[in-house]
Design a protein around this motif. Structure first.
Motif, PDB file in Angstrom:
ATOM      1  N   LEU A 200       0.817  -1.214   0.000  1.00  0.00           N
ATOM      2  CA  LEU A 200       0.000   0.000   0.000  1.00  0.00           C
ATOM      3  C   LEU A 200       0.852   1.266   0.000  1.00  0.00           C
ATOM      4  N   ARG A 201       2.138   1.136   0.337  1.00  0.00           N
ATOM      5  CA  ARG A 201       3.017   2.308   0.281  1.00  0.00           C
ATOM      6  C   ARG A 201       3.087   2.859  -1.136  1.00  0.00           C
ATOM      7  N   ASP A 202       2.832   2.010  -2.117  1.00  0.00           N
ATOM      8  CA  ASP A 202       2.858   2.448  -3.515  1.00  0.00           C
ATOM      9  C   ASP A 202       1.477   2.834  -4.013  1.00  0.00           C
ATOM     10  N   GLU A 203       0.490   2.881  -3.095  1.00  0.00           N
ATOM     11  CA  GLU A 203      -0.879   3.237  -3.473  1.00  0.00           C
ATOM     12  C   GLU A 203      -1.387   4.349  -2.554  1.00  0.00           C
ATOM     13  N   PRO A 204      -0.826   5.533  -2.657  1.00  0.00           N
ATOM     14  CA  PRO A 204      -1.194   6.607  -1.721  1.00  0.00           C
ATOM     15  C   PRO A 204      -2.673   6.976  -1.753  1.00  0.00           C
ATOM     16  N   ALA A 205      -3.334   6.758  -2.882  1.00  0.00           N
ATOM     17  CA  ALA A 205      -4.739   7.131  -2.982  1.00  0.00           C
ATOM     18  C   ALA A 205      -5.642   6.177  -2.204  1.00  0.00           C
ATOM     19  N   THR A 206      -5.286   4.889  -2.192  1.00  0.00           N
ATOM     20  CA  THR A 206      -6.147   3.894  -1.542  1.00  0.00           C
ATOM     21  C   THR A 206      -5.628   3.445  -0.174  1.00  0.00           C
ATOM     22  N   ALA A 207      -4.385   3.740   0.138  1.00  0.00           N
ATOM     23  CA  ALA A 207      -3.795   3.280   1.408  1.00  0.00           C
ATOM     24  C   ALA A 207      -4.598   3.704   2.635  1.00  0.00           C
ATOM     25  N   PRO A 208      -5.077   4.963   2.720  1.00  0.00           N
ATOM     26  CA  PRO A 208      -5.838   5.351   3.921  1.00  0.00           C
ATOM     27  C   PRO A 208      -7.106   4.519   4.122  1.00  0.00           C
ATOM     28  N   LEU A 209      -7.675   4.008   3.032  1.00  0.00           N
ATOM     29  CA  LEU A 209      -8.892   3.206   3.134  1.00  0.00           C
ATOM     30  C   LEU A 209      -8.585   1.733   3.404  1.00  0.00           C
ATOM     31  N   LEU A 210      -7.541   1.221   2.776  1.00  0.00           N
ATOM     32  CA  LEU A 210      -7.263  -0.212   2.850  1.00  0.00           C
ATOM     33  C   LEU A 210      -6.374  -0.604   4.030  1.00  0.00           C
ATOM     34  N   ALA A 211      -5.471   0.280   4.428  1.00  0.00           N
ATOM     35  CA  ALA A 211      -4.542  -0.074   5.517  1.00  0.00           C
ATOM     36  C   ALA A 211      -5.278  -0.478   6.800  1.00  0.00           C
ATOM     37  N   PRO A 212      -6.324   0.272   7.239  1.00  0.00           N
ATOM     38  CA  PRO A 212      -7.028  -0.154   8.458  1.00  0.00           C
ATOM     39  C   PRO A 212      -7.659  -1.534   8.332  1.00  0.00           C
ATOM     40  N   LEU A 213      -8.101  -1.891   7.117  1.00  0.00           N
ATOM     41  CA  LEU A 213      -8.710  -3.206   6.930  1.00  0.00           C
ATOM     42  C   LEU A 213      -7.679  -4.323   7.065  1.00  0.00           C
ATOM     43  N   ILE A 214      -6.509  -4.112   6.465  1.00  0.00           N
ATOM     44  CA  ILE A 214      -5.464  -5.144   6.560  1.00  0.00           C
ATOM     45  C   ILE A 214      -4.919  -5.225   7.978  1.00  0.00           C
ATOM     46  N   LEU A 215      -4.780  -4.083   8.644  1.00  0.00           N
ATOM     47  CA  LEU A 215      -4.321  -4.096  10.039  1.00  0.00           C
ATOM     48  C   LEU A 215      -5.318  -4.841  10.924  1.00  0.00           C
ATOM     49  N   ARG A 216      -6.603  -4.663  10.653  1.00  0.00           N
ATOM     50  CA  ARG A 216      -7.617  -5.402  11.409  1.00  0.00           C
ATOM     51  C   ARG A 216      -7.490  -6.900  11.129  1.00  0.00           C
ATOM     52  N   GLU A 217      -7.255  -7.261   9.877  1.00  0.00           N
ATOM     53  CA  GLU A 217      -7.067  -8.673   9.543  1.00  0.00           C
ATOM     54  C   GLU A 217      -5.891  -9.260  10.334  1.00  0.00           C
ATOM     55  N   ILE A 218      -4.800  -8.504  10.426  1.00  0.00           N
ATOM     56  CA  ILE A 218      -3.630  -8.983  11.158  1.00  0.00           C
ATOM     57  C   ILE A 218      -3.973  -9.183  12.636  1.00  0.00           C
ATOM     58  N   HIS A 219      -4.725  -8.248  13.219  1.00  0.00           N
ATOM     59  CA  HIS A 219      -5.142  -8.411  14.610  1.00  0.00           C
ATOM     60  C   HIS A 219      -5.986  -9.676  14.784  1.00  0.00           C
TER      61      HIS A 219
END
Length: 310
Positions: A162-181
């Motif tokens: 997501l570091r290479d996707e600045p437009a979508t990172a704010p939306l997708l990063a929380p979802l992946i972080l939740r998956e990791i939790h």
């Protein structure tokens, strides 16, 4: 090769490729040794190019995925060695002695650190509800060494992409972080982690006091204020605090102060007097004595050594 052996071989190959990709991602953001922010919330890359001696520090709730090299963490007389096959899970803030075991300039130690978010942990625990296994038999273990799984590596790689996707990172990063939790709370050490993180548990209440110390380490905090944050009596907090961290609240606060002072001197170039004052020491000589007792060298010597290396 039977079907199970073939599947295991395929998973090992896939894990190796994912670790290589993570190593490349961390190397890209790490121009030199140290802790480097990734631009993703609560996610950092760590690079060190040589073995080290024991270094005392306070580790905060986090997941540490090593993709290259090897490190040792010691807490409460127990030693944990984490490497590309095993990640370290820190369930609450703990005073730990860390040591890099294997790293070279050509193949440095590389680690992805992901902070645990208490609000995400609480929400996940609530959603697991009755489906969650019973409390672990040993819920006193705050530091956990776990076999790295393919799904966890896949999630970590998707997060770093997501570091290479600045437009979508704010939306997708929380979802992946939740998956990791979720994967941590339902994985191999999930029952033990849930026992430590239970909202009504003593460890979690102590965690509230630890969070207050972490936020206001430079202030003089009376035990009553910490007890109020933990919803305990002062005597109960003192006893449970020692059970969780192996230290008194005052000793723990001292460790936080000295660790931050070290970061200010070596990372931001502050001199010893200024760093000591900023973290709450009124006496420079007192700060120097405490610093030397913890790190084995006076602060001015460490600053001078760092300047020589630079």
């Amino acid at each position: 090769m039977n079907s199970s052996e073939f599947r295991e071989f395929g998973e090992n190959v896939a894990e190796a490729r994912l670790r290589d990709e993570l190593a490349d991602s961390i190397a890209r953001i790490a121009g030199g040794d140290g802790v480097h922010e990734t631009g993703l919330p609560g996610v950092a890359g760590i690079r060190l190019s040589a073995p080290s001696g024991p270094l005392p520090a306070v580790y905060h709730p986090s997941l540490c995925i090593v993709v290259q090299g090897r490190k040792q963490a010691t807490f409460a007389g127990r030693t944990y060695v984490y490497d590309p096959l095993h990640y370290l899970l820190v369930s609450t803030s703990l005073p730990i002695s860390g040591r890099i075991l294997h790293a070279t300039p050509e193949q440095p130690y590389l680690c992805l650190r992901i902070d645990l978010d208490p609000s995400v942990v609480d929400d996940t625990l609530a959603r697991l509800g009755a489906d969650a296994p019973a409390r672990a038999d040993d819920d006193t273990q705050r530091l956990m060494l776990v076999r790295t799984s393919l799904p966890l590596l896949e999630a970590a790689v998707r997060l770093m992409r997501l570091r290479d996707e600045p437009a979508t990172a704010p939306l997708l990063a929380p979802l992946i972080l939740r998956e990791i939790h979720v994967r941590l709370l339902t994985g191999e050490m999930g029952a033990r982690l849930r026992a430590v993180c239970a909202i009504d548990g003593a460890a979690r209440r102590v965690g509230n006091a630890l969070a207050l110390l972490r936020e206001r380490y430079a202030e003089t905090l009376p035990i009553a204020a910490l007890a109020e944050a933990a919803h305990m009596s002062p005597s109960a907090l003192y006893a449970h605090f020692r059970d969780v961290t192996g230290m008194s609240p005052l000793q723990f606060q001292k460790r936080l102060r000295l660790q931050e002072a070290r970061r200010l001197m070596l990372g931001e170039g502050l001199d010893a007097a200024e760093a000591g004052h900023r973290v709450g020491y009124e006496s420079a000589s007192h700060f120097s004595r405490e610093y030397r007792r913890l790190f084995g060298a006076p602060p001015r010597r460490e600053v001078a050594t760092a300047h020589v290396v630079d």
